[in-house]
Design an enzyme around this catalytic site. Structure first.
Site, PDB file in Angstrom:
ATOM      1  N   GLN A 109      -2.988  -1.008  -7.065  1.00  0.00           N
ATOM      2  CA  GLN A 109      -2.525  -0.223  -7.837  1.00  0.00           C
ATOM      3  C   GLN A 109      -3.130   1.259  -8.234  1.00  0.00           C
ATOM      4  O   GLN A 109      -4.257   0.940  -8.447  1.00  0.00           O
ATOM      5  CB  GLN A 109      -1.881  -0.775  -9.236  1.00  0.00           C
ATOM      6  CG  GLN A 109      -0.841   0.247 -10.036  1.00  0.00           C
ATOM      7  CD  GLN A 109      -0.497  -0.267 -11.483  1.00  0.00           C
ATOM      8  OE1 GLN A 109      -1.569  -0.228 -12.358  1.00  0.00           O
ATOM      9  NE2 GLN A 109       0.759  -0.556 -11.772  1.00  0.00           N
ATOM     10  N   TYR A 181       1.359   8.163 -18.771  1.00  0.00           N
ATOM     11  CA  TYR A 181       0.257   8.901 -17.981  1.00  0.00           C
ATOM     12  C   TYR A 181       0.363  10.099 -17.392  1.00  0.00           C
ATOM     13  O   TYR A 181       1.479  10.348 -17.034  1.00  0.00           O
ATOM     14  CB  TYR A 181      -0.443   7.559 -17.309  1.00  0.00           C
ATOM     15  CG  TYR A 181      -0.940   6.341 -18.205  1.00  0.00           C
ATOM     16  CD1 TYR A 181      -1.798   6.717 -19.444  1.00  0.00           C
ATOM     17  CD2 TYR A 181      -0.542   5.157 -17.885  1.00  0.00           C
ATOM     18  CE1 TYR A 181      -2.157   5.619 -20.132  1.00  0.00           C
ATOM     19  CE2 TYR A 181      -1.205   4.105 -18.550  1.00  0.00           C
ATOM     20  CZ  TYR A 181      -1.792   4.534 -19.834  1.00  0.00           C
ATOM     21  OH  TYR A 181      -2.208   3.273 -20.450  1.00  0.00           O
TER      22      TYR A 181
END
Length: 189
Positions: A109, A181
């Protein structure tokens, strides 16, 4: 084995990648589990290998930063494939070989950073797609990223995916649309 949920234990595909079953380990942030070179430390590697031993079909690692410098993240903090690519490949390749021995697949990720969701003290450079207040401390102002910084971040995603492939990962997942984010902030900037 119960036949009630037998479909969970049948193979599945993500693109061309065959997963041995439909059991997937969701990513969890590995903050503090990087070594001094930005590779995954031994403790994190063992954690993922133990999940493979348990029979999971797919592991998605926790976030790995594509560029620690863009926000001036503390070190060692998050693993980062571009900090020292050879060290990252060396450590991850060995881990992935062990994970693959159990028939488990693993995706890396990747995150572009935190942007206005940076915890005070975790970053030293406060950036965002547009000027904005910090999510946790509105006294902290995040400046707008430059076009050059955005292009650099895109290139670091590409570099990180290349490193992931060389390290034996079966795929990558882009960390976005979660908790606001940095990449998420481009959608609302």
């Amino acid at each position: 084995m119960s036949t009630k949920y037998k479909e969970l234990f049948e193979p599945a595909y993500i693109g061309k990648v065959q997963i041995k079953n439909k059991l997937s380990m969701a990513p969890m942030g590995p903050v503090g589990y990087a070594d001094a070179l930005g590779a995954m430390n031994q403790r994190l590697q063992e954690y993922y290998v133990e999940r493979a031993k348990g029979g999971i079909g797919l592991i998605i690692t926790g976030i790995c930063s594509v560029d620690l410098d863009i926000e001036g993240m503390v070190r060692p903090g998050l693993p980062c494939p571009t900090q020292n690519p050879l060290a990252f490949i060396h450590e991850a390749y060995q881990m992935n070989e062990r994970i693959h021995a159990y028939g488990t697949k693993i995706f890396l990720q990747l995150t572009g950073g935190l942007g206005r969701s940076a915890l005070p003290g975790f970053a030293t450079k406060f950036i965002a797609p547009s000027e904005n207040e910090n999510r946790f401390d509105p006294r902290i102002k995040h400046r707008e990223m430059t076009i050059e910084e955005i292009k650099n971040m895109i290139q670091k995603f590409v570099m990180s995916a290349v490193v992931a492939k060389k390290a034996g990962f079966d795929g990558v997942e882009i960390h976005a649309v979660h908790e606001g984010y940095l990449l998420d902030q481009f959608a609302i900037a």
